[in-house]
Design a protein around this motif. Structure first.
Motif, mmCIF file in Angstrom:
data_model
loop_
_atom_site.group_PDB
_atom_site.id
_atom_site.type_symbol
_atom_site.label_atom_id
_atom_site.label_comp_id
_atom_site.label_asym_id
_atom_site.label_seq_id
_atom_site.Cartn_x
_atom_site.Cartn_y
_atom_site.Cartn_z
ATOM 1 N N TRP A 175 -12.796 10.138 12.371
ATOM 2 C CA TRP A 175 -12.432 11.570 12.050
ATOM 3 C C TRP A 175 -13.397 12.303 11.123
ATOM 4 C CZ3 TRP A 175 -10.824 14.654 8.429
ATOM 5 C CH2 TRP A 175 -10.407 15.878 8.685
ATOM 6 N N TYR A 200 -1.543 12.361 13.494
ATOM 7 C CA TYR A 200 -2.060 11.317 14.498
ATOM 8 C C TYR A 200 -1.274 10.119 14.279
ATOM 9 C CZ TYR A 200 -5.843 14.701 14.343
ATOM 10 O OH TYR A 200 -6.467 15.776 14.426
ATOM 11 N N LYS A 201 -0.800 9.455 15.492
ATOM 12 C CA LYS A 201 -0.213 8.190 15.584
ATOM 13 C C LYS A 201 -1.131 7.208 16.231
ATOM 14 C CE LYS A 201 3.993 5.748 17.208
ATOM 15 N NZ LYS A 201 5.123 5.933 17.823
ATOM 16 N N VAL A 202 -1.830 6.217 15.594
ATOM 17 C CA VAL A 202 -2.787 5.366 16.066
ATOM 18 C C VAL A 202 -2.059 3.994 16.597
ATOM 19 C CG1 VAL A 202 -5.219 4.494 15.349
ATOM 20 C CG2 VAL A 202 -4.144 6.663 14.479
ATOM 21 N N LYS A 203 -3.023 3.311 17.425
ATOM 22 C CA LYS A 203 -2.754 1.996 17.744
ATOM 23 C C LYS A 203 -2.640 1.144 16.490
ATOM 24 C CE LYS A 203 -4.847 2.230 22.333
ATOM 25 N NZ LYS A 203 -5.952 1.532 22.906
ATOM 26 N N LEU A 230 -5.850 6.602 19.646
ATOM 27 C CA LEU A 230 -4.601 7.378 19.547
ATOM 28 C C LEU A 230 -3.542 6.643 20.445
ATOM 29 C CD1 LEU A 230 -5.343 11.298 19.275
ATOM 30 C CD2 LEU A 230 -4.584 9.621 17.495
ATOM 31 N N ARG A 266 -12.396 7.543 19.592
ATOM 32 C CA ARG A 266 -11.412 8.164 18.676
ATOM 33 C C ARG A 266 -10.220 8.307 19.273
ATOM 34 N NH1 ARG A 266 -10.126 13.024 15.920
ATOM 35 N NH2 ARG A 266 -11.551 14.033 16.956
ATOM 36 N N PHE A 267 -10.360 8.901 20.406
ATOM 37 C CA PHE A 267 -9.089 9.178 21.358
ATOM 38 C C PHE A 267 -8.633 8.180 21.948
ATOM 39 C CE2 PHE A 267 -10.834 13.443 20.543
ATOM 40 C CZ PHE A 267 -9.614 14.122 20.016
ATOM 41 N N SER A 327 -0.503 8.858 20.000
ATOM 42 C CA SER A 327 0.152 10.268 20.216
ATOM 43 C C SER A 327 -0.451 11.178 19.040
ATOM 44 C CB SER A 327 1.501 10.456 20.230
ATOM 45 O OG SER A 327 1.955 9.882 18.937
ATOM 46 N N HIS A 328 -0.439 12.529 19.395
ATOM 47 C CA HIS A 328 -0.956 13.414 18.438
ATOM 48 C C HIS A 328 -0.344 14.752 18.683
ATOM 49 C CE1 HIS A 328 -4.308 16.919 18.204
ATOM 50 N NE2 HIS A 328 -3.805 16.492 16.837
ATOM 51 N N PHE A 372 -9.950 4.860 12.956
ATOM 52 C CA PHE A 372 -9.674 6.235 13.863
ATOM 53 C C PHE A 372 -10.094 7.251 12.513
ATOM 54 C CE2 PHE A 372 -7.338 9.931 13.790
ATOM 55 C CZ PHE A 372 -7.283 10.512 15.177
ATOM 56 N N TRP A 394 3.710 7.968 11.803
ATOM 57 C CA TRP A 394 2.266 8.593 11.956
ATOM 58 C C TRP A 394 1.435 8.088 11.031
ATOM 59 C CZ3 TRP A 394 0.534 11.021 7.674
ATOM 60 C CH2 TRP A 394 1.745 11.499 6.312
#
Length: 143
Positions: free
Chosen positions: A47, A33-36, A127, A123-124, A129-130, A43, A82
Motif C-alpha cells: 500500500w 482493511y482486513k488482511v489474511k 485482503l 495486494r488485493f 475484506s475492505h 499488505f 481490522w
C-alpha cells in the motif's frame, strides 16, 4: 452485475449525502482493511509503495487535505478485526467520490504499468475484506 448494483447503491447513498453537505466542506473517509493472517505487513508495504504516492500527489495538488494511517495495538475478535486503517480528508465530497482522482499521477509515478498491476493484484489477493466509511465530527458541546 453485482458490481453494477453495488455501484448504483453507492451512488444513491452518496448523492443524498453530497447534497446535504456544503460542497466546499472537507470530507473524511476511513478505509479499513482486513488482511489474511500473517500478511498485514506485506499488505501495508505494498500500500505504501503503490497507493500512498498517488495520494501524496493528490495532496500536493490540493484535492486531499490529509492522510493518516493507523494499525491496531491489540487484537479484537475475528468478526470485528481490522489490520490497517487509512483516514483521508478530501477538500470536498465531489472530489472524494471522483473515480479518477489519482489517475493522472499513475503514469507519472509508475511507468512500468504491468509491474504496478501485478503488485496491486497481489495486494488485493491478501485482503479478506475492505470497507470505507464517511465520517463527520460530532459536536459534543451542542445540546
Amino acid at each position: 452485475m453485482k458490481n453494477t448494483v453495488l455501484c448504483l447503491l453507492l451512488v444513491m447513498l452518496t448523492t443524498g449525502f453530497i447534497h446535504a453537505q456544503k460542497q466546499a466542506q472537507p470530507l473524511t473517509i476511513e478505509n479499513y482493511y482486513k488482511v489474511k493472517w500473517g500478511y498485514a505487513g506485506e499488505f501495508i508495504d505494498l500500500w505504501k509503495k503503490n497507493h500512498y504516492p498517488l495520494l501524496k500527489k493528490a495532496k500536493e495538488h490540493g484535492d486531499i487535505l490529509d492522510v493518516k494511517a493507523e494499525v491496531p495495538i491489540m487484537h479484537s475478535g475475528e468478526d470485528t478485526r481490522w489490520d490497517f486503517k487509512v483516514s483521508i480528508t478530501f477538500k470536498d465530497a465531489i472530489t472524494a467520490l471522483a473515480p479518477d482522482l489519482t489517475t493522472p499521477y499513475r503514469a507519472q509515478l509508475y511507468p512500468d504499468t504491468a509491474k504496478l498491476q501485478k503488485d496491486e493484484q497481489h495486494r488485493f489477493e491478501l485482503l479478506l475484506s475492505h470497507w470505507d466509511i464517511m465520517v463527520d465530527k460530532a459536536d459534543l458541546e451542542k445540546q
